[in-house]
Structure formats: C-alpha cells, structure tokens
Design an enzyme around this catalytic site. Structure first.
Site, PDB file in Angstrom:
ATOM      1  N   ASP A  43     -54.257  -1.769  27.549  1.00 17.34           N
ATOM      2  CA  ASP A  43     -52.800  -1.817  27.445  1.00 17.34           C
ATOM      3  C   ASP A  43     -52.380  -3.059  28.256  1.00 17.34           C
ATOM      4  O   ASP A  43     -53.182  -3.584  29.036  1.00 17.34           O
ATOM      5  CB  ASP A  43     -52.219  -0.525  28.038  1.00 17.34           C
ATOM      6  CG  ASP A  43     -50.717  -0.557  28.139  1.00 17.34           C
ATOM      7  OD1 ASP A  43     -50.070  -0.983  27.169  1.00 17.34           O
ATOM      8  OD2 ASP A  43     -50.181  -0.159  29.205  1.00 17.34           O
ATOM      9  N   LEU A  44     -51.167  -3.530  28.059  1.00 16.45           N
ATOM     10  CA  LEU A  44     -50.727  -4.733  28.784  1.00 16.45           C
ATOM     11  C   LEU A  44     -49.830  -4.391  29.980  1.00 16.45           C
ATOM     12  O   LEU A  44     -50.227  -4.552  31.139  1.00 16.45           O
ATOM     13  CB  LEU A  44     -49.977  -5.661  27.803  1.00 16.45           C
ATOM     14  CG  LEU A  44     -49.288  -6.872  28.428  1.00 16.45           C
ATOM     15  CD1 LEU A  44     -50.300  -7.869  28.972  1.00 16.45           C
ATOM     16  CD2 LEU A  44     -48.400  -7.564  27.395  1.00 16.45           C
ATOM     17  N   ASP A  45     -48.629  -3.892  29.655  1.00 10.27           N
ATOM     18  CA  ASP A  45     -47.625  -3.635  30.696  1.00 10.27           C
ATOM     19  C   ASP A  45     -48.088  -2.512  31.619  1.00 10.27           C
ATOM     20  O   ASP A  45     -48.316  -1.392  31.165  1.00 10.27           O
ATOM     21  CB  ASP A  45     -46.287  -3.253  30.049  1.00 10.27           C
ATOM     22  CG  ASP A  45     -45.706  -4.394  29.227  1.00 10.27           C
ATOM     23  OD1 ASP A  45     -45.581  -5.502  29.757  1.00 10.27           O
ATOM     24  OD2 ASP A  45     -45.386  -4.169  28.043  1.00 10.27           O
ATOM     25  N   THR A  91     -45.136  -5.391  34.686  1.00  9.32           N
ATOM     26  CA  THR A  91     -43.877  -5.836  34.083  1.00  9.32           C
ATOM     27  C   THR A  91     -42.815  -4.737  34.110  1.00  9.32           C
ATOM     28  O   THR A  91     -41.661  -5.013  33.787  1.00  9.32           O
ATOM     29  CB  THR A  91     -44.110  -6.245  32.617  1.00  9.32           C
ATOM     30  OG1 THR A  91     -44.950  -5.253  32.045  1.00  9.32           O
ATOM     31  CG2 THR A  91     -44.759  -7.604  32.501  1.00  9.32           C
ATOM     32  N   LYS A 125     -42.183   4.033  30.043  1.00 10.16           N
ATOM     33  CA  LYS A 125     -43.434   3.266  29.979  1.00 10.16           C
ATOM     34  C   LYS A 125     -44.189   3.555  28.680  1.00 10.16           C
ATOM     35  O   LYS A 125     -44.368   4.726  28.332  1.00 10.16           O
ATOM     36  CB  LYS A 125     -44.323   3.590  31.176  1.00 10.16           C
ATOM     37  CG  LYS A 125     -43.837   2.945  32.452  1.00 10.16           C
ATOM     38  CD  LYS A 125     -44.781   3.208  33.600  1.00 10.16           C
ATOM     39  CE  LYS A 125     -44.341   2.456  34.846  1.00 10.16           C
ATOM     40  NZ  LYS A 125     -45.176   2.787  36.003  1.00 10.16           N
ATOM     41  N   GLY A 126     -44.617   2.520  28.016  1.00 11.47           N
ATOM     42  CA  GLY A 126     -45.370   2.684  26.773  1.00 11.47           C
ATOM     43  C   GLY A 126     -44.492   2.917  25.555  1.00 11.47           C
ATOM     44  O   GLY A 126     -44.975   2.949  24.434  1.00 11.47           O
ATOM     45  N   ARG A 148     -39.323  -0.912  22.392  1.00 13.64           N
ATOM     46  CA  ARG A 148     -38.002  -1.396  22.809  1.00 13.64           C
ATOM     47  C   ARG A 148     -36.876  -0.597  22.150  1.00 13.64           C
ATOM     48  O   ARG A 148     -35.952  -0.143  22.814  1.00 13.64           O
ATOM     49  CB  ARG A 148     -37.876  -2.885  22.444  1.00 13.64           C
ATOM     50  CG  ARG A 148     -36.738  -3.592  23.165  1.00 13.64           C
ATOM     51  CD  ARG A 148     -36.650  -5.047  22.708  1.00 13.64           C
ATOM     52  NE  ARG A 148     -37.931  -5.729  22.751  1.00 13.64           N
ATOM     53  CZ  ARG A 148     -38.220  -6.848  22.088  1.00 13.64           C
ATOM     54  NH1 ARG A 148     -37.299  -7.436  21.345  1.00 13.64           N
ATOM     55  NH2 ARG A 148     -39.414  -7.412  22.168  1.00 13.64           N
ATOM     56  N   SER A 195     -51.061  -2.972  22.785  1.00  8.69           N
ATOM     57  CA  SER A 195     -49.781  -2.893  23.517  1.00  8.69           C
ATOM     58  C   SER A 195     -48.616  -2.598  22.588  1.00  8.69           C
ATOM     59  O   SER A 195     -48.611  -3.009  21.432  1.00  8.69           O
ATOM     60  CB  SER A 195     -49.543  -4.236  24.213  1.00  8.69           C
ATOM     61  OG  SER A 195     -48.223  -4.307  24.705  1.00  8.69           O
ATOM     62  N   ALA A 196     -47.605  -1.915  23.131  1.00  6.59           N
ATOM     63  CA  ALA A 196     -46.384  -1.649  22.367  1.00  6.59           C
ATOM     64  C   ALA A 196     -45.450  -2.853  22.379  1.00  6.59           C
ATOM     65  O   ALA A 196     -44.489  -2.917  21.616  1.00  6.59           O
ATOM     66  CB  ALA A 196     -45.654  -0.454  22.984  1.00  6.59           C
ATOM     67  N   SER A 197     -45.756  -3.832  23.231  1.00  7.67           N
ATOM     68  CA  SER A 197     -44.821  -4.946  23.432  1.00  7.67           C
ATOM     69  C   SER A 197     -44.869  -5.977  22.308  1.00  7.67           C
ATOM     70  O   SER A 197     -45.933  -6.358  21.850  1.00  7.67           O
ATOM     71  CB  SER A 197     -45.137  -5.643  24.751  1.00  7.67           C
ATOM     72  OG  SER A 197     -44.375  -6.827  24.865  1.00  7.67           O
ATOM     73  N   ASN A 253     -43.765  -8.835  22.968  1.00  5.39           N
ATOM     74  CA  ASN A 253     -43.873 -10.078  23.756  1.00  5.39           C
ATOM     75  C   ASN A 253     -45.290 -10.299  24.271  1.00  5.39           C
ATOM     76  O   ASN A 253     -45.523 -11.158  25.126  1.00  5.39           O
ATOM     77  CB  ASN A 253     -42.920 -10.012  24.955  1.00  5.39           C
ATOM     78  CG  ASN A 253     -41.469  -9.907  24.532  1.00  5.39           C
ATOM     79  OD1 ASN A 253     -40.990 -10.729  23.757  1.00  5.39           O
ATOM     80  ND2 ASN A 253     -40.770  -8.892  25.013  1.00  5.39           N
ATOM     81  N   LYS A 298     -46.903   4.469  20.304  1.00  7.67           N
ATOM     82  CA  LYS A 298     -47.627   5.447  21.117  1.00  7.67           C
ATOM     83  C   LYS A 298     -46.646   6.602  21.366  1.00  7.67           C
ATOM     84  O   LYS A 298     -45.465   6.322  21.563  1.00  7.67           O
ATOM     85  CB  LYS A 298     -48.040   4.827  22.463  1.00  7.67           C
ATOM     86  CG  LYS A 298     -48.963   3.622  22.325  1.00  7.67           C
ATOM     87  CD  LYS A 298     -49.152   2.936  23.677  1.00  7.67           C
ATOM     88  CE  LYS A 298     -49.923   1.630  23.517  1.00  7.67           C
ATOM     89  NZ  LYS A 298     -50.076   0.870  24.766  1.00  7.67           N
ATOM     90  N   GLU A 311     -55.062   2.544  30.339  1.00 10.64           N
ATOM     91  CA  GLU A 311     -53.645   2.844  30.115  1.00 10.64           C
ATOM     92  C   GLU A 311     -52.950   3.302  31.394  1.00 10.64           C
ATOM     93  O   GLU A 311     -53.564   3.954  32.226  1.00 10.64           O
ATOM     94  CB  GLU A 311     -53.523   3.992  29.092  1.00 10.64           C
ATOM     95  CG  GLU A 311     -53.095   3.585  27.716  1.00 10.64           C
ATOM     96  CD  GLU A 311     -51.670   3.052  27.631  1.00 10.64           C
ATOM     97  OE1 GLU A 311     -50.895   3.209  28.582  1.00 10.64           O
ATOM     98  OE2 GLU A 311     -51.347   2.461  26.589  1.00 10.64           O
ATOM     99  N   ASP A 312     -51.659   2.991  31.503  1.00  8.17           N
ATOM    100  CA  ASP A 312     -50.904   3.448  32.681  1.00  8.17           C
ATOM    101  C   ASP A 312     -49.800   4.426  32.315  1.00  8.17           C
ATOM    102  O   ASP A 312     -49.045   4.849  33.190  1.00  8.17           O
ATOM    103  CB  ASP A 312     -50.255   2.260  33.404  1.00  8.17           C
ATOM    104  CG  ASP A 312     -49.098   1.703  32.595  1.00  8.17           C
ATOM    105  OD1 ASP A 312     -49.266   1.505  31.373  1.00  8.17           O
ATOM    106  OD2 ASP A 312     -48.021   1.494  33.170  1.00  8.17           O
TER     107      ASP A 312
HETATM  108  C1  BG6 Z   1     -44.564  -1.310  26.606  1.00  8.28           C
HETATM  109  C2  BG6 Z   1     -43.780  -1.100  27.890  1.00  8.28           C
HETATM  110  O1  BG6 Z   1     -45.808  -1.862  26.906  1.00  8.28           O
HETATM  111  O2  BG6 Z   1     -43.864  -2.194  25.741  1.00  8.28           O
HETATM  112  C3  BG6 Z   1     -42.383  -0.608  27.560  1.00  8.28           C
HETATM  113  O3  BG6 Z   1     -44.443  -0.154  28.698  1.00  8.28           O
HETATM  114  C4  BG6 Z   1     -41.700  -1.589  26.604  1.00  8.28           C
HETATM  115  O4  BG6 Z   1     -41.634  -0.484  28.746  1.00  8.28           O
HETATM  116  C5  BG6 Z   1     -42.560  -1.769  25.360  1.00  8.28           C
HETATM  117  O5  BG6 Z   1     -40.426  -1.112  26.221  1.00  8.28           O
HETATM  118  C6  BG6 Z   1     -41.971  -2.791  24.397  1.00  8.28           C
HETATM  119  O6  BG6 Z   1     -41.976  -4.046  25.017  1.00  8.28           O
HETATM  120  P1  BG6 Z   1     -41.190  -5.321  24.491  1.00  8.28           P
HETATM  121  O7  BG6 Z   1     -41.787  -6.447  25.303  1.00  8.28           O
HETATM  122  O8  BG6 Z   1     -41.488  -5.460  23.046  1.00  8.28           O
HETATM  123  O9  BG6 Z   1     -39.753  -5.106  24.748  1.00  8.28           O
HETATM  124 MG    MG Z   2     -48.355   0.320  29.927  1.00  8.72          MG
END
Ligand code: BG6
Ligand code: MG
Length: 213
Positions: free
Chosen positions: A7-9, A15, A43-44, A47, A112-114, A116, A143, A167-168
């Site tokens: 996982d990233l964040d 972050t 977390k996880g 957005r 990752s769910a992000s 970014n 997730k 994972e966190d």
């Molecule tokens: C997850 C974070 O990794 O990504 C969440 O734990 C975040 O807090 C989600 O909302 C989405 O991230 P992003 O960067 O696309 O806004």
């Molecule tokens: Mg995480």
C-alpha cells in the site's frame, strides 16, 4: 520467494497528515469539524467515498456540481502539500525492504487507492523499485474489495496466495484477506490487528522473517 504488494499512504509515506489537513478544510466549508478519529477511519478509502462520508457526518446536502468542486479543491490542497515533501519522509525501513526485494528477485507491486500514487512515487524517487503499479486510476471497486490487490498479483504473474500485502488500514487488510493473500499490518493501530502479522515499522521486519513466510 513470494511477491510483495505495498500500500502507499501510511505504509511507504505518512501522507495521512496531509489528507487530514485538506479534508479538515473541506469539512469547515460545510460547517463541520473533522476529528482525528474520523480521519483515521478514512484511511484506505477513496477520495469520492471519503467526501461522501464527511458530508454524511456533517449532514450536509450539496449538489453534484458542488461535490465535484470540493473534490478538486481538496486534491489541489493535498497536492500542494505533497509537492513540498522529500525523500526524508519515506517511513523507516521501506527503502531497505525494497532493496531486499530487488536483491532477492522478489517481484513488487504497488496496490493503492490513491489517484496520486505515481506522482508520489516519482516525488520520492522510488518508482524503479516497482514491477507493477495498481492505483485508484485502475480500479472500479475500492478496498475492502480485493480488486486492487488481485490486479497487482496478475500483473506480477503471481498466484494471490503467494503475495504478501503491507497495509496500514482496516479496509486494506480486509481487501488483502479477501484476495487470499498474506497480510502484514503496519503502524500498530488497533485497526490492523486482524492482519496475519503486525509491525510498528518496516525497520523491524528482518530478512529471516520474510524467509519464514
Ligand atoms: C488512500 C488513502 O491510500 O488513498 C486515503 O489512505 C485517500 O486517505 C485515498 O483518500 C485516495 O487518495 P487520492 O490521492 O486519490 O485522493
Ligand atoms: Mg494506507
């Protein structure tokens, strides 16, 4: 040797504090004070889903156009903070574990769910450690759905049972378990205690432990 999915964040870099600042500001716009505990539960979570939860807590009813605007504003605020981040913010033991994987030919994916994620990996200058990247741009289900991890395993050509997920977040541990993978809960929070193994930081994960899996 098994494959790693990170996982990233909250696993590679903390972050969550930047997400918290940005979501807090968005909450204030709808007259709501986001608590630390509420932020923990995000977390996880993607957005869009995070905004929906905040609006639910705030009991705020807004139009889809206003939601779009808040999502853009939140992300611009978040990215401004991310862009000021440096390699020193990589969490302890992460580089060492990535190097261990590289030296031992253990394939590594990001799950990752992000949306970014690639920008953050570039910023931290660690993209080259990853054989595959699956992020919020590549999945249709967040997730705790296992999609992100199953896609990572497929890209690495590995069976899910041979993947170890770091994972966190509770949602992430549930997703990895649903995928049939070995789970390692990072950060020591109660939410990750359901993982197969738990560590406060990656610096505490020794090669002997990885070999024992
Ligand atoms: C997850 C974070 O990794 O990504 C969440 O734990 C975040 O807090 C989600 O909302 C989405 O991230 P992003 O960067 O696309 O806004
Ligand atoms: Mg995480």
């Amino acid at each position: 040797m098994k494959a790693f999915i990170f996982d990233l964040d909250g696993v590679i870099v903390d972050t969550a504090k930047y997400h918290f600042i940005a979501w807090k500001r968005i909450g204030e716009k709808v007259g709501f004070q986001l608590s630390h505990e509420q932020n923990e539960s995000l977390k996880g979570v993607s957005r869009v889903e995070s905004l929906e939860r905040i609006l639910g807590w705030a009991e705020a009813k807004i139009s889809s156009t206003e939601k779009e605007a808040l999502l853009i504003e939140k992300n611009e605020d978040y990215l401004q903070q991310i862009d000021a981040m440096g390699r020193e913010e990589i969490l302890p033991g992460v580089i060492e574990l990535l190097q261990f994987a590289q030296e031992n030919n253990i394939p590594v994916a990001l799950g990752s769910a992000s949306k970014n994620a690639t920008r953050i990996l570039e910023k931290l200058n660690i993209t080259s450690y990853f054989n595959a990247i699956v992020d919020g741009n590549h999945v249709t289900k967040s997730k705790p759905d296992p999609e992100v991890f199953l896609k990572g395993a497929a890209l690495l050509n590995q069976a899910p049972k041979d993947c170890i997920v770091f994972e966190d977040a509770a949602a992430g541990i549930a997703a990895a378990k649903a995928a049939g993978m070995t789970t390692i809960g990072m950060g020591g929070a109660d939410e990750v205690k359901t993982a197969d193994h738990c560590f406060d930081t990656m610096a505490l994960i020794k090669p002997e432990f990885i070999r024992s899996l």
